[in-house]
Scaffold this motif. Structure first.
Motif, PDB file in Angstrom:
ATOM      1  N   ALA A 168       0.841  -1.202   0.000  1.00 37.48           N
ATOM      2  CA  ALA A 168       0.000   0.000   0.000  1.00 37.48           C
ATOM      3  C   ALA A 168       0.874   1.250   0.000  1.00 37.48           C
ATOM      4  CB  ALA A 168      -0.920  -0.009   1.216  1.00 37.48           C
ATOM      5  N   GLY A 169       1.917   1.244   0.836  1.00 35.37           N
ATOM      6  CA  GLY A 169       2.833   2.378   0.861  1.00 35.37           C
ATOM      7  C   GLY A 169       3.490   2.593  -0.487  1.00 35.37           C
ATOM      8  N   SER A 170       3.860   1.484  -1.151  1.00 29.15           N
ATOM      9  CA  SER A 170       4.496   1.568  -2.465  1.00 29.15           C
ATOM     10  C   SER A 170       3.546   2.144  -3.515  1.00 29.15           C
ATOM     11  CB  SER A 170       4.962   0.164  -2.894  1.00 29.15           C
ATOM     12  OG  SER A 170       5.352   0.155  -4.236  1.00 29.15           O
ATOM     13  N   VAL A 171       2.319   1.637  -3.562  1.00 25.93           N
ATOM     14  CA  VAL A 171       1.356   2.085  -4.573  1.00 25.93           C
ATOM     15  C   VAL A 171       1.047   3.572  -4.415  1.00 25.93           C
ATOM     16  CG1 VAL A 171      -1.043   1.892  -5.339  1.00 25.93           C
ATOM     17  CG2 VAL A 171       0.310  -0.175  -4.936  1.00 25.93           C
ATOM     18  N   PHE A 172       0.713   4.005  -3.207  1.00 29.49           N
ATOM     19  CA  PHE A 172       0.363   5.417  -2.989  1.00 29.49           C
ATOM     20  C   PHE A 172       1.552   6.338  -3.280  1.00 29.49           C
ATOM     21  CE2 PHE A 172      -3.040   3.603  -0.196  1.00 29.49           C
ATOM     22  CZ  PHE A 172      -4.106   4.113  -0.926  1.00 29.49           C
ATOM     23  N   ALA A 173       2.765   5.884  -2.921  1.00 28.62           N
ATOM     24  CA  ALA A 173       3.952   6.703  -3.170  1.00 28.62           C
ATOM     25  C   ALA A 173       4.207   6.856  -4.659  1.00 28.62           C
ATOM     26  CB  ALA A 173       5.159   6.071  -2.486  1.00 28.62           C
ATOM     27  N   ASN A 174       4.076   5.753  -5.408  1.00 31.62           N
ATOM     28  CA  ASN A 174       4.333   5.803  -6.847  1.00 31.62           C
ATOM     29  C   ASN A 174       3.322   6.663  -7.599  1.00 31.62           C
ATOM     30  OD1 ASN A 174       6.608   4.169  -6.785  1.00 31.62           O
ATOM     31  ND2 ASN A 174       5.454   2.280  -7.053  1.00 31.62           N
ATOM     32  N   ILE A 175       2.149   6.823  -7.019  1.00 26.42           N
ATOM     33  CA  ILE A 175       1.142   7.693  -7.635  1.00 26.42           C
ATOM     34  C   ILE A 175       1.346   9.149  -7.225  1.00 26.42           C
ATOM     35  CG2 ILE A 175      -1.318   8.257  -7.690  1.00 26.42           C
ATOM     36  CD1 ILE A 175      -1.884   5.250  -7.370  1.00 26.42           C
ATOM     37  N   ALA A 176       1.581   9.378  -5.933  1.00 25.22           N
ATOM     38  CA  ALA A 176       1.597  10.739  -5.402  1.00 25.22           C
ATOM     39  C   ALA A 176       2.878  11.514  -5.695  1.00 25.22           C
ATOM     40  CB  ALA A 176       1.358  10.699  -3.891  1.00 25.22           C
ATOM     41  N   ILE A 177       4.034  10.901  -5.475  1.00 25.26           N
ATOM     42  CA  ILE A 177       5.290  11.650  -5.542  1.00 25.26           C
ATOM     43  C   ILE A 177       5.610  12.163  -6.954  1.00 25.26           C
ATOM     44  CG2 ILE A 177       7.780  11.547  -5.141  1.00 25.26           C
ATOM     45  CD1 ILE A 177       5.986  11.763  -2.622  1.00 25.26           C
ATOM     46  N   PRO A 178       5.425  11.373  -8.036  1.00 26.13           N
ATOM     47  CA  PRO A 178       5.645  11.955  -9.368  1.00 26.13           C
ATOM     48  C   PRO A 178       4.742  13.153  -9.649  1.00 26.13           C
ATOM     49  CG  PRO A 178       5.649   9.561  -9.507  1.00 26.13           C
ATOM     50  CD  PRO A 178       5.189   9.913  -8.118  1.00 26.13           C
ATOM     51  N   TYR A 179       3.492  13.098  -9.178  1.00 28.18           N
ATOM     52  CA  TYR A 179       2.566  14.226  -9.353  1.00 28.18           C
ATOM     53  C   TYR A 179       3.078  15.456  -8.605  1.00 28.18           C
ATOM     54  CZ  TYR A 179      -1.705  17.027  -9.077  1.00 28.18           C
ATOM     55  OH  TYR A 179      -2.611  18.053  -9.151  1.00 28.18           O
ATOM     56  N   ILE A 180       3.525  15.260  -7.370  1.00 25.13           N
ATOM     57  CA  ILE A 180       4.050  16.365  -6.564  1.00 25.13           C
ATOM     58  C   ILE A 180       5.303  16.946  -7.213  1.00 25.13           C
ATOM     59  CG2 ILE A 180       5.127  16.932  -4.330  1.00 25.13           C
ATOM     60  CD1 ILE A 180       3.205  14.810  -3.109  1.00 25.13           C
ATOM     61  N   ASN A 181       6.155  16.067  -7.746  1.00 19.00           N
ATOM     62  CA  ASN A 181       7.387  16.530  -8.390  1.00 19.00           C
ATOM     63  C   ASN A 181       7.072  17.413  -9.594  1.00 19.00           C
ATOM     64  OD1 ASN A 181      10.265  16.542  -8.900  1.00 19.00           O
ATOM     65  ND2 ASN A 181       9.853  15.150 -10.593  1.00 19.00           N
ATOM     66  N   LYS A 182       6.082  17.027 -10.393  1.00 13.99           N
ATOM     67  CA  LYS A 182       5.741  17.796 -11.587  1.00 13.99           C
ATOM     68  C   LYS A 182       5.114  19.145 -11.242  1.00 13.99           C
ATOM     69  CE  LYS A 182       3.117  17.705 -15.909  1.00 13.99           C
ATOM     70  NZ  LYS A 182       2.247  16.937 -16.823  1.00 13.99           N
ATOM     71  N   HIS A 183       4.228  19.153 -10.237  1.00 11.55           N
ATOM     72  CA  HIS A 183       3.448  20.367  -9.972  1.00 11.55           C
ATOM     73  C   HIS A 183       4.031  21.250  -8.862  1.00 11.55           C
ATOM     74  CE1 HIS A 183       0.136  19.231 -12.642  1.00 11.55           C
ATOM     75  NE2 HIS A 183       0.299  17.989 -12.212  1.00 11.55           N
ATOM     76  N   TYR A 184       4.856  20.696  -7.970  1.00  9.50           N
ATOM     77  CA  TYR A 184       5.363  21.486  -6.846  1.00  9.50           C
ATOM     78  C   TYR A 184       6.886  21.488  -6.720  1.00  9.50           C
ATOM     79  CZ  TYR A 184       0.454  21.308  -5.543  1.00  9.50           C
ATOM     80  OH  TYR A 184      -0.913  21.410  -5.544  1.00  9.50           O
ATOM     81  N   GLY A 185       7.568  20.679  -7.544  1.00 13.01           N
ATOM     82  CA  GLY A 185       9.020  20.727  -7.549  1.00 13.01           C
ATOM     83  C   GLY A 185       9.681  19.634  -6.728  1.00 13.01           C
ATOM     84  N   ALA A 186      10.994  19.518  -6.948  1.00 14.88           N
ATOM     85  CA  ALA A 186      11.763  18.423  -6.343  1.00 14.88           C
ATOM     86  C   ALA A 186      11.882  18.537  -4.831  1.00 14.88           C
ATOM     87  CB  ALA A 186      13.153  18.361  -6.973  1.00 14.88           C
ATOM     88  N   LYS A 187      11.987  19.760  -4.311  1.00 17.24           N
ATOM     89  CA  LYS A 187      12.149  19.894  -2.850  1.00 17.24           C
ATOM     90  C   LYS A 187      10.967  19.276  -2.109  1.00 17.24           C
ATOM     91  CE  LYS A 187      15.282  23.833  -2.450  1.00 17.24           C
ATOM     92  NZ  LYS A 187      16.357  22.986  -1.895  1.00 17.24           N
ATOM     93  N   TRP A 188       9.755  19.512  -2.602  1.00 22.41           N
ATOM     94  CA  TRP A 188       8.578  18.905  -1.985  1.00 22.41           C
ATOM     95  C   TRP A 188       8.517  17.402  -2.270  1.00 22.41           C
ATOM     96  CZ3 TRP A 188       5.765  20.594   1.805  1.00 22.41           C
ATOM     97  CH2 TRP A 188       5.655  21.958   2.034  1.00 22.41           C
ATOM     98  N   ALA A 189       8.897  17.022  -3.491  1.00 21.50           N
ATOM     99  CA  ALA A 189       8.829  15.608  -3.875  1.00 21.50           C
ATOM    100  C   ALA A 189       9.782  14.758  -3.034  1.00 21.50           C
ATOM    101  CB  ALA A 189       9.152  15.445  -5.356  1.00 21.50           C
ATOM    102  N   PHE A 190      10.945  15.305  -2.685  1.00 18.30           N
ATOM    103  CA  PHE A 190      11.871  14.571  -1.813  1.00 18.30           C
ATOM    104  C   PHE A 190      11.623  14.884  -0.339  1.00 18.30           C
ATOM    105  CE2 PHE A 190      14.515  14.526  -5.760  1.00 18.30           C
ATOM    106  CZ  PHE A 190      14.574  13.141  -5.884  1.00 18.30           C
ATOM    107  N   GLY A 191      11.038  16.046  -0.085  1.00 18.29           N
ATOM    108  CA  GLY A 191      10.780  16.432   1.306  1.00 18.29           C
ATOM    109  C   GLY A 191       9.643  15.654   1.938  1.00 18.29           C
TER     110      GLY A 191
END
Length: 493
Positions: A168-191
């Protein structure tokens, strides 16, 4: 009579779940989100942020990013041995998990702070690998420590929820983090993965008074490494008719020596596992970079048209895997057994390797289209993920089962550590190949589709050897032996 009555009452007492379990499962879900979330965008970020801006061409930039990714995974899966020894011999599981988790958080913080500095970013990756690997062998064992005779019947259910939390952690992360990286930048995506790891650490700390903490046992000299090394350096003491390891019985526990013989037998099969992991882990790195060159995928879900980002395509793997586990266990295996095709672990393992090769054939064919300047549909890559997930079900799950049944109780932890180490070996090889490509070395001739065809041919060679070796491997099912022993003792009573 009174004792019998008390015994009956005890039998009818409903077992209770250990109080520390919710904290352990909550910790695992948040930790896996942090790990897979960071990894989901790692290779594409490295290429776009560091290597293309430095003037490297696409092939070299991809190779450098993939090399870093595989070195990171190799270190993460080599560290469980160190974490297990530190927990079992010196500090105990709770202390190792808690303090190493703090180190883990520092690694995530460095990724967010040094998203424009490659050296600082790489140091952050090393720290995360040490953290993730250091706690990996301790967390699942810590689940088992929470049970006793009164509630051990609930253990399988809890482990089910534990592994569900991982996926579950893997699935939600793979969906959410690429979206965050595209729309809010790398600092948030890694933060955000760092924030989740900090949350995981806090959750674990809050449960400290409700968990059962097993104390360290001290250095155990009757271990795999000590006995194997002693036997090697005392080979001259070997008597006629003895195996090499038998010489260690003069100095070590004979029962432990017999157990280590079983480990070496299983390692005859484990010798074929690194090639599987060398190929499987490419679905989270090389395949992700390939997805950036495919036709963008859109999903029409009722009222929403969702654009699937290249980094999100890898979500297909855990989804297919979770679907295939019950299909194989309750459908395919019983059906094949019923029609007379016995699905032994060694047969499953071999066919799983074959399917892994088929998935790479699909990827190689896709890459040939990409090399020709075309943009094939992402659905073809999803088909490859489906075939790879079927192969993973047959290799990974069967391999763990085989290691468990073919080793005595005293060696099961050792087998678990060796299994994880095969992941490190496979990723080390791919990192070496990618390093050679980036430095115009021997493997630089294998770029584009040729890179994937190389692994198809390599796996085919392993399969040929496997077909020759596997029928000659001596098997000894310790689980069946233990059950028969208990049955015999009960009959004698």
């Amino acid at each position: 009579m009174v004792q019998d009555t008390l015994a009956v009452k005890e039998e009818h007492v409903k077992p209770q779940y250990p109080k520390g379990i919710p904290y352990i499962i909550g910790n695992e879900a948040a930790e896996r989100f942090s790990f897979y979330g960071m990894r989901s965008i790692l290779v594409t970020f490295l290429v776009a942020q560091f290597f293309i801006p430095q003037g490297f061409n696409q092939t070299v930039a991809d190779a450098k990013a993939n090399e870093i990714s595989h070195i990171f995974v190799a270190l993460a899966y080599a560290m469980p041995v160190v974490g297990a020894l530190a927990a079992d011999w010196f500090f105990g599981k709770f202390r190792v998990i808690f303090y190493v988790s703090i180190v883990y958080c520092i690694g995530h913080l460095m990724l967010a702070l040094y998203d424009d500095n490659l050296t600082g970013f790489q140091i952050g990756l090393i720290i995360i690998a040490i953290g993730a690997g250091g706690i990996k062998s301790c967390v699942s064992a810590n689940v088992g420590d929470q049970f006793d005779k009164s509630n051990q019947s609930l253990m399988s259910k809890v482990y089910g929820w534990f592994y569900f939390s991982i996926n579950a952690g893997s699935v939600f992360a793979n969906i959410a983090i690429p979206y965050i990286n595209k729309h809010y930048g790398a600092k948030w995506a890694f933060g955000i993965p760092g924030i989740l790891m900090a949350l995981a650490t806090i959750i674990f700390f809050l449960g400290r008074k409700k968990m059962i903490k097993m104390p360290p046992s001290g250095v155990n000299r009757n271990n795999f490494l000590f006995i194997s090394v002693y036997s090697l350096f005392n080979i001259r003491k070997k008597k006629k008719g003895e195996s090499l390891l038998d010489v260690a019985k003069q100095k070590f526990d004979p029962e432990k020596v017999e157990g280590i013989k079983a480990v070496w037998r299983v390692m005859a099969i484990f010798a074929f596992v690194p090639i599987f992991w060398a190929m499987w882990d490419q679905c989270l790195s090389e395949w992700v970079l390939q997805a950036t060159k495919l036709e963008m995928l859109h999903l029409n879900l009722i009222f929403w048209n969702i654009e699937v980002l290249p980094e999100q395509v890898q979500t297909a793997n855990p989804i297919f895997l979770l679907s295939f586990i019950p299909i194989f266990n309750y459908g395919i295996y019983p059906l094949l057994d019923k029609i007379g095709i016995k699905t032994t672990p060694l047969r499953r393992f071999g066919f799983g390797l074959f399917l892994t090769g088929v998935s790479f054939v699909i990827i190689a064919l896709i890459q040939e289209k990409v090399d020709a300047g075309q943009h094939p549909s992402t659905w073809w890559q999803i088909l490859a993920y489906m075939v790879l997930a079927a192969g993973e079900t047959l290799v990974s799950i069967t391999g763990l089962e085989y290691a468990y049944t073919q080793s005595p109780k005293s060696m099961k932890s050792t087998m678990s550590a060796i299994w994880l180490f095969t992941v490190a070996l496979g990723n080390t090889f791919v990192a070496y190949v990618q390093n050679s490509i980036s430095h115009k070395g021997f493997f630089s001739r294998y770029v584009g589709a040729d890179f994937y065809w190389f692994f198809v041919v390599l796996l085919a060679a392993f399969l040929v050897v496997y077909l020759f070796v596997s029928p000659r491997i001596k098997e000894r099912n310790y689980v069946t032996e233990d059950e028969n022993k208990v049955a015999a003792e009960t009959t004698n009573l």
